[in-house]
Design a protein around this motif. Structure first.
Motif, short mmCIF file in Angstrom:
data_model
loop_
_atom_site.label_atom_id
_atom_site.label_comp_id
_atom_site.label_asym_id
_atom_site.label_seq_id
_atom_site.Cartn_x
_atom_site.Cartn_y
_atom_site.Cartn_z
N TYR A 19 42.82 36.08 50.42
CA TYR A 19 42.03 36.79 49.69
C TYR A 19 42.65 37.80 48.72
CZ TYR A 19 38.01 39.08 48.06
OH TYR A 19 36.81 39.88 47.30
N ASP A 20 43.73 38.45 49.33
CA ASP A 20 44.52 39.52 48.92
C ASP A 20 45.44 38.72 47.77
OD1 ASP A 20 44.02 41.22 50.61
OD2 ASP A 20 45.41 40.82 51.92
N PHE A 25 46.66 36.97 41.78
CA PHE A 25 47.05 35.89 41.14
C PHE A 25 45.65 35.70 39.74
CE2 PHE A 25 50.09 34.88 44.06
CZ PHE A 25 51.00 34.08 43.12
N ASP A 26 44.79 36.59 40.00
CA ASP A 26 43.60 36.52 39.27
C ASP A 26 44.01 36.46 37.72
OD1 ASP A 26 40.68 36.94 38.50
OD2 ASP A 26 41.42 38.49 37.58
N ALA A 27 43.51 35.43 36.82
CA ALA A 27 43.91 35.44 35.41
C ALA A 27 43.94 36.66 34.80
CB ALA A 27 42.99 34.26 34.73
N GLY A 28 43.31 37.44 35.08
CA GLY A 28 42.81 38.69 34.21
C GLY A 28 44.13 39.71 34.71
N PRO A 37 41.53 31.11 43.52
CA PRO A 37 41.71 31.06 44.92
C PRO A 37 41.81 29.66 45.83
CG PRO A 37 39.82 32.61 44.01
CD PRO A 37 40.62 31.66 43.05
N GLN A 38 41.22 28.66 45.17
CA GLN A 38 41.21 27.21 45.73
C GLN A 38 42.31 26.97 45.92
OE1 GLN A 38 38.89 28.57 43.83
NE2 GLN A 38 37.23 28.22 45.31
N GLN A 39 43.35 26.95 44.88
CA GLN A 39 44.81 26.70 44.60
C GLN A 39 45.59 27.41 45.69
OE1 GLN A 39 44.89 27.17 39.97
NE2 GLN A 39 46.73 26.08 40.77
N LEU A 40 45.27 28.51 45.90
CA LEU A 40 46.13 29.49 46.84
C LEU A 40 45.83 29.04 48.20
CD1 LEU A 40 45.57 32.88 45.03
CD2 LEU A 40 47.73 31.76 44.87
N TYR A 41 44.70 29.06 48.62
CA TYR A 41 44.39 28.59 50.09
C TYR A 41 44.95 27.37 50.32
CZ TYR A 41 41.04 32.40 50.70
OH TYR A 41 40.34 33.65 50.84
N PHE A 69 49.81 36.15 55.97
CA PHE A 69 51.10 35.05 55.65
C PHE A 69 52.15 36.20 55.38
CE2 PHE A 69 47.31 32.82 54.89
CZ PHE A 69 47.35 31.56 55.35
N THR A 70 53.39 35.68 55.80
CA THR A 70 54.77 36.03 55.62
C THR A 70 55.68 35.00 55.39
OG1 THR A 70 54.19 37.69 57.71
CG2 THR A 70 56.30 38.12 56.60
#
Lengths: 187, 187
Positions: A19-20, A25-28, A37-41, A69-70
């Motif tokens: 979520y963070d 990575f939000d396009a804005g 988000p889907q790509q990231l998860y 995550f680290t």
DNA sequence: AGCACCTATTCAAAAAGTTGCATAAGGGGA
DNA sequence: TCCCCTTATGCAACTTTTTGAATAGGTGCT
């Protein structure tokens, strides 16, 4: 193919949940890569599976649990090797430019409106970038910050985002002037 | 989803084959959208199927035959309607920025090299854009061209490409200076 | 004659990215 | 109380894009 590396690079700034990351990575807001988000998860899952990330679950009282995550040493190694690979030049892909390209055929009004809207967005983004940069510098002037800070990568990529928006505005103003003049005095 | 429209817009400049378009949309030259030959051939098929393009086969003596495409009235209508739809803001996606973001971890050398290579590419692109623009103006000065030419869309998008490369160089030089200084005098 | 490159198009498959939805808990305002 | 927003994650289906060929004739160079 650089989403992997983008995620790793983003996590160098510190442990984060999907979520963070989604917010970074939000396009804005994204200043060096954008993703949903889907790509990231999905990517976080994969990276953890490959041992490039390690995860720990944090139980929360008044929120759903989250996984932080680290980057592992293997992950850092991937980044090092990535930094030596050739970068592909970026390609322009902008709706607005397609509209502008066709503007003589489709009429100027719609494009002028679109350009104005875009410029408004740019202004907002620029302000946000400026605030972000200020917070990063934390009181230091830019010159000193760039000499003394522990990490400058994130600041420099932010500046690229900033310069991009600024140039958008400069070009946008000039283009708008041309279009409005032609609307007022058709050849 | 704007590839459709980008192809239509590109064909407004005149009848062209898939091969011709592939050159215009080449990532190294494209000034308003980029696409690979495969994408273009597929899209041309689709657009013809939908009646937005018409095609004619030209037999050639010492070359393979080719199919030349023209935008139909229906195609122009699609462009007109497209010009009224909201444009999505563009997102940054650049390998090089990912490397820069991680540079403090991976070491500065590789990123400095990558940046220098990128800047060399930018210079080449800038020169190419300048030659293209000159040819478009065909002797007229910019001011007059923008007032009197029949179509200005293609020129204005070209200028966006130009300004993008120029800004890349400006930012690149500043960034390079920061990185080289830090390499010479580590904090 | 052989080789590399240009024109011109097409196929197949994999990878990457988008869209829409679903879940689940709590907070804040009308 | 109802509804919408935020945090937090995930699945499935779909579209788009990329990659890696294959074909086929012609040009120019050595």
């Amino acid at each position: 193919m650089a989403l992997r590396e983008a995620v790793l690079a983003a996590l160098l700034e510190g442990e984060a949940s999907g979520y963070d990351l989604a917010k970074r990575f939000d396009a804005g807001v994204a200043n060096f890569w954008s993703a949903t988000p889907q790509q990231l998860y999905r990517e976080l899952e994969r990276l953890e599976g490959e041992g490039l990330l390690s995860a720990r679950v944090v139980r929360q009282e008044r929120r759903p649990d989250k996984r932080l995550f680290t980057v592992t040493e293997a992950g850092r190694e991937v980044l090092r090797s990535f930094s030596h690979q050739p970068s592909r030049p970026t390609a322009i892909r902008d709706d607005l430019l397609v509209k502008l390209q066709a503007a003589d055929e489709t009429g100027l009004d719609a494009v002028i409106t679109a350009l104005e809207q875009r410029m408004e967005l740019c202004r907002a983004k620029l302000e946000r970038y400026d605030r972000l940069a200020e917070r990063m510098r934390g009181g230091l002037d830019e010159e000193r910050y760039l000499r003394e800070a522990e990490r400058v990568g994130p600041y420099l990529t932010l500046q690229r985002g900033r310069s991009h928006e600024q140039e958008n505005l400069r070009w946008g103003a000039a283009t708008l002037a041309v279009l409005e003049r032609r609307r007022a005095e058709p050849r």
